[in-house]
Design a protein around this motif. Structure first.
Motif, short mmCIF file in Angstrom:
data_model
loop_
_atom_site.label_atom_id
_atom_site.label_comp_id
_atom_site.label_asym_id
_atom_site.label_seq_id
_atom_site.Cartn_x
_atom_site.Cartn_y
_atom_site.Cartn_z
N LEU A 1 -10.01 3.68 6.30
CA LEU A 1 -10.39 3.15 4.98
C LEU A 1 -10.12 4.17 3.88
O LEU A 1 -9.74 3.80 2.76
N PHE A 2 -10.33 5.44 4.17
CA PHE A 2 -10.05 6.47 3.16
C PHE A 2 -8.55 6.52 2.86
O PHE A 2 -8.15 6.62 1.69
N LEU B 1 -6.45 4.05 3.17
CA LEU B 1 -6.16 2.81 2.42
C LEU B 1 -6.54 2.99 0.96
O LEU B 1 -5.80 2.60 0.05
N ASN B 2 -7.69 3.60 0.74
CA ASN B 2 -8.18 3.81 -0.61
C ASN B 2 -7.27 4.74 -1.40
O ASN B 2 -6.98 4.51 -2.58
#
Lengths: 180, 91
Positions: B57-58, B60-61
């Protein structure tokens, strides 16, 4: 390499403060029903940006704000992921450990706030089980309360699975302890 | 010179440091609690899954943040507001 991954599969359920001649007989957590409800809620939250994206896809493309939407969505996913695992952490760290000598109640009240109580098997006088309501009966979970001789607060196992079996096991341990 | 100071740049720079810091701090605290105080294999497995998700997720962010066109952000919101006004006016 084998020993590195063994922490995910093999365990003696050891815990902080365990004595040398102590064995863990039961490791009890609250019934999974409660954490599953939380997980369902967080799963629904997780899919909110996807749902909104599909609903407003035309608007986002026309206004040229799709990159902003993707950034905000990724932040939303991160937040939901953190909240989900915070909830899971609190569930997993609330545990009752029954050993051959004592019962330990470890309760986590948020980060860096933990309460650990213990009760030696010899001090247990009586136990009672309460399974109340349709859901508790269907899913076989309930409360197990342990009383000592004193005026102290009862030791409570709240919303544990198969409380009758847990009670029988603890009674067996107490009988064995009293024989020695 | 002082009046031309780009506050949006400062704001973005602070957010770019503060948000990842808080994110990794929170993640570390969760993993620490699961590994240190968790009894049995379940907490360790959950910690591993959590760490994997945190990294994905990091990443992706970061990709979403890098792809963001920050220079035209204000004008795009203004245009969106004008278009909405025009639609309402035409009605």
């Amino acid at each position: 390499m084998k020993s590195l991954f063994s922490i995910f599969f093999d365990t003696k359920n050891s815990f902080e403060g365990e004595e040398d001649d102590e064995r863990v007989i039961l490791l009890i957590r609250r019934h999974p029903f409660f954490i599953i409800l939380h997980l369902i809620f967080f799963t629904i939250l997780f899919f909110v940006p996807i749902f909104l994206g599909l609903m407003f896809s035309n608007f986002l493309i026309v206004s040229g704000l799709s990159d902003v939407f993707f950034l905000l969505s990724s932040l939303w996913f991160i937040l939901t992921w953190l909240l989900t695992f915070y909830s899971l952490t609190m569930y997993l760290l609330d545990v009752w450990i029954v050993t051959n000598k004592r019962i330990i109640d470890s309760t986590q009240h948020g980060f860096f706030n933990r309460k650990v109580s213990e009760l030696h098997l010899k001090r247990i006088q009586d136990m009672s089980v309460e399974i109340k309501g349709v859901i508790q009966t269907l899913f076989t979970f309930g409360d197990l309360r342990v009383q000592t001789a004193g005026t102290e607060e009862k030791f409570k196992f709240l919303q544990i699975p198969f409380p009758l079996e847990a009670k029988d096991k603890i009674m067996g341990l107490i009988t064995k302890e009293n024989h020695f | 010179m002082f009046m031309n100071f780009d506050f949006s740049y400062i704001f973005t720079a602070i957010l770019s440091v503060l948000v990842p810091f808080l994110y990794w701090l929170f993640s570390f605290v969760i993993i620490y609690h699961l590994v240190r105080f968790g009894v049995g294999t379940k907490p360790k497995r959950v910690a591993a899954v959590f760490l994997l998700g945190v990294v994905i997720l990091f990443t992706l962010n970061i990709l979403c943040f890098v792809n963001l066109d920050r220079d035209s952000l204000v004008s795009r919101f203004e245009n969106m507001g004008n278009n909405s006004f025009n639609i309402l006016y035409e009605r």
